[in-house]
Motif scaffolding. Sequence first.
Motif, PDB file in Angstrom:
ATOM      1  N   ASP A  98       0.862  -1.183   0.000  1.00 42.37           N
ATOM      2  CA  ASP A  98       0.000   0.000   0.000  1.00 42.37           C
ATOM      3  C   ASP A  98       0.900   1.234   0.000  1.00 42.37           C
ATOM      4  OD1 ASP A  98      -1.907   1.950   0.269  1.00 42.37           O
ATOM      5  OD2 ASP A  98      -2.874   1.082   2.021  1.00 42.37           O
ATOM      6  N   VAL A  99       0.962   1.912  -1.136  1.00 41.66           N
ATOM      7  CA  VAL A  99       1.835   3.074  -1.304  1.00 41.66           C
ATOM      8  C   VAL A  99       1.034   4.347  -1.039  1.00 41.66           C
ATOM      9  CG1 VAL A  99       3.212   4.385  -2.960  1.00 41.66           C
ATOM     10  CG2 VAL A  99       3.326   1.887  -2.937  1.00 41.66           C
ATOM     11  N   GLN A 154       5.107   8.640   3.486  1.00 40.47           N
ATOM     12  CA  GLN A 154       6.166   9.636   3.658  1.00 40.47           C
ATOM     13  C   GLN A 154       5.939  10.504   4.894  1.00 40.47           C
ATOM     14  OE1 GLN A 154       6.581  12.375   0.338  1.00 40.47           O
ATOM     15  NE2 GLN A 154       8.779  12.487   0.636  1.00 40.47           N
ATOM     16  N   ASP A 155       4.695  10.772   5.215  1.00 35.64           N
ATOM     17  CA  ASP A 155       4.359  11.690   6.293  1.00 35.64           C
ATOM     18  C   ASP A 155       4.594  11.035   7.651  1.00 35.64           C
ATOM     19  OD1 ASP A 155       2.425  12.933   8.336  1.00 35.64           O
ATOM     20  OD2 ASP A 155       2.332  14.369   6.677  1.00 35.64           O
ATOM     21  N   GLN A 187       8.803   4.053   5.941  1.00 37.46           N
ATOM     22  CA  GLN A 187       8.672   5.491   5.704  1.00 37.46           C
ATOM     23  C   GLN A 187       9.460   5.843   4.451  1.00 37.46           C
ATOM     24  OE1 GLN A 187       9.556   8.026   9.028  1.00 37.46           O
ATOM     25  NE2 GLN A 187       8.899   9.884   7.981  1.00 37.46           N
ATOM     26  N   GLY A 188       8.764   6.320   3.426  1.00 38.88           N
ATOM     27  CA  GLY A 188       9.436   6.635   2.181  1.00 38.88           C
ATOM     28  C   GLY A 188       8.486   7.184   1.150  1.00 38.88           C
ATOM     29  N   THR A 216       9.948   2.905  -4.738  1.00 39.51           N
ATOM     30  CA  THR A 216       9.661   1.502  -4.441  1.00 39.51           C
ATOM     31  C   THR A 216      10.786   0.587  -4.914  1.00 39.51           C
ATOM     32  OG1 THR A 216       8.347   1.441  -6.481  1.00 39.51           O
ATOM     33  CG2 THR A 216       7.151   1.722  -4.402  1.00 39.51           C
ATOM     34  N   GLY A 217      11.435   0.964  -6.021  1.00 34.97           N
ATOM     35  CA  GLY A 217      12.530   0.139  -6.535  1.00 34.97           C
ATOM     36  C   GLY A 217      13.718   0.083  -5.602  1.00 34.97           C
ATOM     37  N   VAL A 218      13.834   1.060  -4.709  1.00 40.85           N
ATOM     38  CA  VAL A 218      14.935   1.076  -3.733  1.00 40.85           C
ATOM     39  C   VAL A 218      14.666   0.066  -2.611  1.00 40.85           C
ATOM     40  CG1 VAL A 218      16.154   2.492  -2.034  1.00 40.85           C
ATOM     41  CG2 VAL A 218      15.461   3.487  -4.235  1.00 40.85           C
ATOM     42  N   HIS A 219      13.405  -0.088  -2.247  1.00 45.99           N
ATOM     43  CA  HIS A 219      13.046  -0.904  -1.082  1.00 45.99           C
ATOM     44  C   HIS A 219      12.669  -2.347  -1.426  1.00 45.99           C
ATOM     45  CE1 HIS A 219      12.997   2.705   1.421  1.00 45.99           C
ATOM     46  NE2 HIS A 219      12.226   3.290   0.538  1.00 45.99           N
TER      47      HIS A 219
END
Length: 245
Positions: free
Chosen positions: A23-24, A47-48, A74-75, A80-83
């Motif tokens: 869930d982004v 992010q918040d 948190q991001g 998403t490609g980083v995580h």
Amino acid sequence: MARQVDEQIAGRFPVGQRLRVLDVGMGQGTQALRLARLGHQVTGVEQDATKIAAAREALAGEPEGIRERFRLVQGDGRDTGVHFLPGSFDVVLCHGVLMYVEEPDPLVAGLARMLAPGGLLSLLVRNGDALAMRPGLSGDWAGALAAFDTTAYLPHSRIDPNGGTTLRPGLGVRADRLSALTATLAGIAAPLHAWYGVQVFTDTAADDARIPDDLETLLAVEERAGRTDPYRGAAALLHLCGVRG
């Protein structure tokens, strides 16, 4: 919208299968926590920091089994490609986020890459084909006339679709047209499978309006209108479901 998500999941996956859900822009985690309660493995990205804290507080009150199935990150949704590795999820939700992204195509493409083959992508966006409805119904004729030729709008104070804070009045955001998002989904190998309208009749309701006694009937009307032409095309929001090829 929750009923629509459940309908799409039931139509794509075997009954009882525990799905990997991302869930982004999860907000306070309303949808994410609901899916975790249903037995799915859920990862929420937000992010918040305030909303992350609220989600952690809500999660703390859940049974241990649900807490173990829920991961918070948190991001930014564009990272998403980083995580995560490509193909890591069966379902990806992105509700009420694209309206704040100036160029949505890269974000949507990144979300699609997170899906395993046959996976479900669920997007909730502001309907760029119906921006004249709210000002027109409220008698703001100049605002309605201007809305026909733009996908930018100034929202009234509204509840964030993902829970938590309200959308601030005067904060300029953008909307998406069904035809443009349909083309985007086809281009990233997650073509549109189904779409619904959300808030067909209730978008003009005051923020402090009393919840009606016949709430279930109201929801039944909204659900029926959200899947029925021509009503769904005039909805304030569009719920689009793409399927990864």
